[in-house]
Design a protein around this motif. Structure first.
Motif, mmCIF file in Angstrom:
data_model
loop_
_atom_site.group_PDB
_atom_site.id
_atom_site.type_symbol
_atom_site.label_atom_id
_atom_site.label_comp_id
_atom_site.label_asym_id
_atom_site.label_seq_id
_atom_site.Cartn_x
_atom_site.Cartn_y
_atom_site.Cartn_z
ATOM 1 N N MET A 1 4.273 -12.219 -11.371
ATOM 2 C CA MET A 1 3.906 -11.096 -12.218
ATOM 3 C C MET A 1 2.440 -10.685 -12.009
ATOM 4 O O MET A 1 2.145 -9.513 -11.875
ATOM 5 C CB MET A 1 4.183 -11.503 -13.668
ATOM 6 N N PHE A 2 1.533 -11.692 -11.987
ATOM 7 C CA PHE A 2 0.112 -11.421 -11.801
ATOM 8 C C PHE A 2 -0.144 -10.801 -10.427
ATOM 9 O O PHE A 2 -0.918 -9.851 -10.302
ATOM 10 C CB PHE A 2 -0.699 -12.707 -11.985
ATOM 11 N N ARG A 3 0.531 -11.315 -9.389
ATOM 12 C CA ARG A 3 0.351 -10.794 -8.037
ATOM 13 C C ARG A 3 0.830 -9.349 -7.961
ATOM 14 O O ARG A 3 0.230 -8.518 -7.284
ATOM 15 C CB ARG A 3 1.113 -11.638 -7.026
ATOM 16 N N HIS A 4 1.901 -9.066 -8.626
ATOM 17 C CA HIS A 4 2.444 -7.698 -8.624
ATOM 18 C C HIS A 4 1.451 -6.728 -9.276
ATOM 19 O O HIS A 4 1.191 -5.641 -8.750
ATOM 20 C CB HIS A 4 3.793 -7.677 -9.353
ATOM 21 N N MET A 5 0.901 -7.110 -10.417
ATOM 22 C CA MET A 5 -0.078 -6.271 -11.121
ATOM 23 C C MET A 5 -1.358 -6.107 -10.296
ATOM 24 O O MET A 5 -1.928 -5.027 -10.238
ATOM 25 C CB MET A 5 -0.423 -6.862 -12.492
ATOM 26 N N LEU A 6 -1.803 -7.198 -9.667
ATOM 27 C CA LEU A 6 -2.996 -7.140 -8.831
ATOM 28 C C LEU A 6 -2.758 -6.213 -7.640
ATOM 29 O O LEU A 6 -3.616 -5.396 -7.293
ATOM 30 C CB LEU A 6 -3.388 -8.543 -8.358
ATOM 31 N N GLY A 7 -1.569 -6.319 -7.028
ATOM 32 C CA GLY A 7 -1.232 -5.445 -5.904
ATOM 33 C C GLY A 7 -1.215 -3.975 -6.308
ATOM 34 O O GLY A 7 -1.723 -3.111 -5.594
ATOM 35 N N LYS A 8 -0.627 -3.680 -7.454
ATOM 36 C CA LYS A 8 -0.589 -2.293 -7.957
ATOM 37 C C LYS A 8 -1.996 -1.785 -8.253
ATOM 38 O O LYS A 8 -2.338 -0.649 -7.936
ATOM 39 C CB LYS A 8 0.268 -2.208 -9.233
ATOM 40 N N THR A 9 -2.814 -2.606 -8.871
ATOM 41 C CA THR A 9 -4.187 -2.222 -9.211
ATOM 42 C C THR A 9 -5.000 -1.953 -7.951
ATOM 43 O O THR A 9 -5.713 -0.941 -7.865
ATOM 44 C CB THR A 9 -4.861 -3.322 -10.059
ATOM 45 N N LEU A 10 -4.891 -2.836 -6.972
ATOM 46 C CA LEU A 10 -5.625 -2.628 -5.718
ATOM 47 C C LEU A 10 -5.116 -1.400 -4.968
ATOM 48 O O LEU A 10 -5.898 -0.667 -4.364
ATOM 49 C CB LEU A 10 -5.538 -3.876 -4.837
ATOM 50 N N GLY A 11 -3.810 -1.164 -5.010
ATOM 51 C CA GLY A 11 -3.245 0.031 -4.375
ATOM 52 C C GLY A 11 -3.771 1.298 -5.032
ATOM 53 O O GLY A 11 -4.160 2.257 -4.351
ATOM 54 N N LEU A 12 -3.805 1.324 -6.371
ATOM 55 C CA LEU A 12 -4.345 2.479 -7.097
ATOM 56 C C LEU A 12 -5.825 2.672 -6.792
ATOM 57 O O LEU A 12 -6.288 3.796 -6.580
ATOM 58 C CB LEU A 12 -4.131 2.293 -8.602
ATOM 59 N N PHE A 13 -6.562 1.573 -6.730
ATOM 60 C CA PHE A 13 -7.992 1.629 -6.396
ATOM 61 C C PHE A 13 -8.184 2.200 -4.988
ATOM 62 O O PHE A 13 -9.062 3.038 -4.762
ATOM 63 C CB PHE A 13 -8.602 0.229 -6.515
ATOM 64 N N GLY A 14 -7.354 1.780 -4.044
ATOM 65 C CA GLY A 14 -7.437 2.289 -2.670
ATOM 66 C C GLY A 14 -7.177 3.791 -2.600
ATOM 67 O O GLY A 14 -7.889 4.523 -1.916
ATOM 68 N N TYR A 15 -6.138 4.269 -3.316
ATOM 69 C CA TYR A 15 -5.852 5.702 -3.346
ATOM 70 C C TYR A 15 -6.996 6.485 -3.980
ATOM 71 O O TYR A 15 -7.356 7.571 -3.532
ATOM 72 C CB TYR A 15 -4.549 5.997 -4.099
ATOM 73 N N THR A 16 -7.580 5.930 -5.025
ATOM 74 C CA THR A 16 -8.708 6.593 -5.697
ATOM 75 C C THR A 16 -9.881 6.739 -4.728
ATOM 76 O O THR A 16 -10.508 7.801 -4.657
ATOM 77 C CB THR A 16 -9.137 5.786 -6.940
ATOM 78 N N ILE A 17 -10.178 5.699 -3.981
ATOM 79 C CA ILE A 17 -11.265 5.750 -2.990
ATOM 80 C C ILE A 17 -10.954 6.791 -1.917
ATOM 81 O O ILE A 17 -11.816 7.596 -1.549
ATOM 82 C CB ILE A 17 -11.500 4.361 -2.354
ATOM 83 N N GLN A 18 -9.721 6.809 -1.409
ATOM 84 C CA GLN A 18 -9.346 7.772 -0.368
ATOM 85 C C GLN A 18 -9.487 9.204 -0.855
ATOM 86 O O GLN A 18 -10.081 10.047 -0.177
ATOM 87 C CB GLN A 18 -7.902 7.533 0.085
ATOM 88 N N TYR A 19 -8.932 9.499 -2.024
ATOM 89 C CA TYR A 19 -9.009 10.866 -2.541
ATOM 90 C C TYR A 19 -10.435 11.254 -2.908
ATOM 91 O O TYR A 19 -10.833 12.400 -2.765
ATOM 92 C CB TYR A 19 -8.061 11.060 -3.724
ATOM 93 N N GLY A 20 -11.207 10.281 -3.367
ATOM 94 C CA GLY A 20 -12.615 10.546 -3.647
ATOM 95 C C GLY A 20 -13.372 10.918 -2.381
ATOM 96 O O GLY A 20 -14.201 11.827 -2.376
ATOM 97 N N CYS A 21 -13.079 10.225 -1.288
ATOM 98 C CA CYS A 21 -13.728 10.535 0.001
ATOM 99 C C CYS A 21 -13.319 11.915 0.506
ATOM 100 O O CYS A 21 -14.149 12.674 1.012
ATOM 101 C CB CYS A 21 -13.381 9.478 1.042
#
Length: 172
Positions: A1-21
């Protein structure tokens, strides 16, 4: 469960960085929307008009006399100014008022432009702070977006006071 949430959070963070760039590059190299304030460009641009300022002309050194530009203020780098290009490097500018007995002239130095507001009686511009470096120009205003009744490309200078030099091919 924790790994799944961490993966989703990091994925969202990655998309945010990409769109910000992508957004940063678009605003830095393509253009930006600017809400204008102040009376210096009246009647062409009035308080609260929204304009689009494109950046490509600045990067390609395609700024010409008569263009309206957004530039960093030479007095306050946190503030932008909106003015019309009256002279380019090498141009001779009359800096005296029409009522002055003796005319004074200034030559625009290399790498600089001369900017003035369309509302000459209520504008702080190159007549006060001199020519500004080309590097302070952020973009060229090409469209007025708001208010809707004045939507469109920018008009010529209201007083038609810009004299464009003839090209060498025109004088033959």
């Amino acid at each position: 469960m924790f790994r799944h949430m961490l993966g989703k959070t990091l994925g969202l963070f990655g998309y945010t960085i990409q769109y910000g760039c992508i957004a940063h590059c678009a605003f830095e190299y393509i253009g930006e929307f600017v809400v204008c304030s102040g009376p210096s460009m009246e009647p062409t641009i009035v308080n609260h008009d929204v304009v689009f300022s494109e950046r490509m002309s600045r990067h390609l050194f395609k700024i010409e006399k008569g263009d309206i530009v957004i530039a960093k203020s030479p007095f306050d780098p946190q503030m932008n100014i909106c003015k019309r290009v009256i002279g380019l490097e090498g141009d001779k500018i009359c800096t005296s008022s029409p009522s002055d007995l003796f005319k004074t002239h200034t030559y625009v130095p290399m790498g600089h432009v001369w900017l003035e507001g369309d509302n000459l009686r209520n504008s702080t511009d190159s007549r006060n702070y001199g020519p500004i470096p080309y590097a302070l120009i952020r973009g060229r205003v090409c469209w007025k977006l708001w208010p809707l009744h004045s939507f469109g490309t920018m008009s010529e200078t209201p007083m038609k006071r810009i004299i464009k030099a003839q090209r060498d091919s025109d004088s033959d």
